[in-house]
Design an enzyme around this catalytic site. Structure first.
Site, PDB file in Angstrom:
ATOM      1  N   CYS A   8       1.038  -0.749   0.015  1.00 60.52           N
ATOM      2  CA  CYS A   8      -0.428  -0.074   0.542  1.00 60.52           C
ATOM      3  C   CYS A   8       0.407   1.475   0.484  1.00 60.52           C
ATOM      4  CB  CYS A   8      -0.781  -0.336   1.204  1.00 60.52           C
ATOM      5  SG  CYS A   8      -2.703   1.234   0.756  1.00 60.52           S
ATOM      6  N   HIS A  49      -4.856  -3.856   0.005  1.00 65.88           N
ATOM      7  CA  HIS A  49      -4.294  -4.389   1.431  1.00 65.88           C
ATOM      8  C   HIS A  49      -4.620  -5.771   1.702  1.00 65.88           C
ATOM      9  CE1 HIS A  49      -3.122  -1.474   3.904  1.00 65.88           C
ATOM     10  NE2 HIS A  49      -4.073  -0.812   3.320  1.00 65.88           N
ATOM     11  N   GLU A  71      -3.578  -8.152   2.632  1.00 69.77           N
ATOM     12  CA  GLU A  71      -3.216  -8.959   3.996  1.00 69.77           C
ATOM     13  C   GLU A  71      -4.395  -8.505   4.888  1.00 69.77           C
ATOM     14  OE1 GLU A  71      -2.204  -5.011   5.319  1.00 69.77           O
ATOM     15  OE2 GLU A  71      -1.971  -6.118   3.070  1.00 69.77           O
TER      16      GLU A  71
END
Length: 311
Positions: free
Chosen positions: A142, A235, A237
């Site tokens: 990011c 994102h 994750e």
């Protein structure tokens, strides 16, 4: 084989509860192999949450991985207890003489600031340069990806009229890429940012391959053979509830925010959100770890040796 993290790290209990295999020091020493050394430069304010997210993905690999948590030395965290930082983190100055097989730089909620106004920008640029000589493969996330793309390739970022917020479909541009092995033709990835990089600004002669993109939110994942770098602008994750917590926080603060796109069933915030990206997150990180394992030298001192000698 499992991930090796300190027994007292909050992520340890979470990962064990989720069934992720976690290894203690004694067991790690008994195995006659060299674990992959992965560093995580955590720039997010809630460091405990973020370190758990990445440890979860790294720990799913069948290889033994030792995770080192790293922080900026001249920046005081506001949302993480100082005791936690002292116990589990090292500053970059403390690890800069080490070599790493892989190194992750997270996002940070500072994307509306010009890069030069970020309080730790000077230190971060030194860290980015250091990854070229002391890290075999880097993975930027990011804002961390935007910062790295700017530093290495002068790719600008642009402020959006409204926040790119939600779960968006992305296209697989490179099915033959080892990083996308096993990926579907399209897939969902969480997006949460006020800025973007644009495809037209990606230099055509820099060896950057656009592996993933969205018709709505633009470039998602770049791969660069030089330096074994990955740039993930979203994102992937995130936990199942990360976007919900961001939305609820903004609503409570009276901030104008739209319901995150494609996240809640029927776009109804009263319903439990569905995680549609978990499998691809594990797949991407598993592919990255595998590539690191396949290509990194056995002797860590050989990482970046030629570049260090030339500098």
């Amino acid at each position: 084989m499992p991930i090796k993290i300190p027994d007292q790290l909050p992520a340890h209990e979470v990962l064990v509860r989720e069934g992720v295999s976690v290894m203690d020091e004694r067991t790690a020493r008994r195995q006659d192999i060299r674990p992959l050394q992965i560093g995580l430069l955590n720039l997010m304010p809630n460091k405990i949450r973020t370190e758990t997210q990445f440890a979860r993905l790294i720990g799913a690999t069948p290889l033994q991985v030792e995770l080192t948590l790293v922080r900026i030395g001249n920046h005081k965290a506001k949302n993480t207890p100082e005791e936690h930082l002292i116990t589990f983190y090292q500053t970059w100055e403390e690890v800069k003489d080490r070599r790493f097989d892989g190194f992750i730089v997270t996002g940070a909620p500072i994307e509306l600031l010009p890069y030069e106004e970020v309080t730790y920008w000077e230190e971060l640029t030194r860290i980015l340069d250091w990854t070229a000589t002391n890290v075999h493969s880097s993975f930027y996330i990011c804002w961390g990806a935007m910062a790295a793309a700017r530093h290495f390739h002068q790719v600008p970022k642009y402020t959006l009229d409204k926040k790119a917020f939600g779960v968006f479909r992305h296209r697989n541009n490179a099915p033959a890429s080892p990083y996308l092995a096993g990926f579907s033709d399209d897939f969902a990835i969480p997006v949460s940012r006020w800025t973007e990089v644009r495809k037209a600004d990606i230099p055509g002669d820099a060896g950057l391959d656009l592996l993933m993109e969205s018709d709505v939110t633009g470039p998602c994942l770049l791969a660069e053979a030089t330096g074994n770098r990955l740039y993930m602008f979203n994102h992937i994750e995130y936990d199942s509830t990360s976007l919900k917590e961001e939305y609820d926080r903004d609503v409570a603060a009276g901030t104008a925010i739209e319901v995150p796109h494609g996240y809640y069933p029927d776009d109804d915030p009263s319903r439990k959100p569905l995680n549609r990206w978990r499998s691809h997150a594990h797949l991407l990180f598993g592919n990255w770890i595998n590539q690191v394992y396949q290509t990194t030298p056995y002797d860590l001192e050989e990482v970046g040796r030629d570049l260090r000698l030339a500098s």
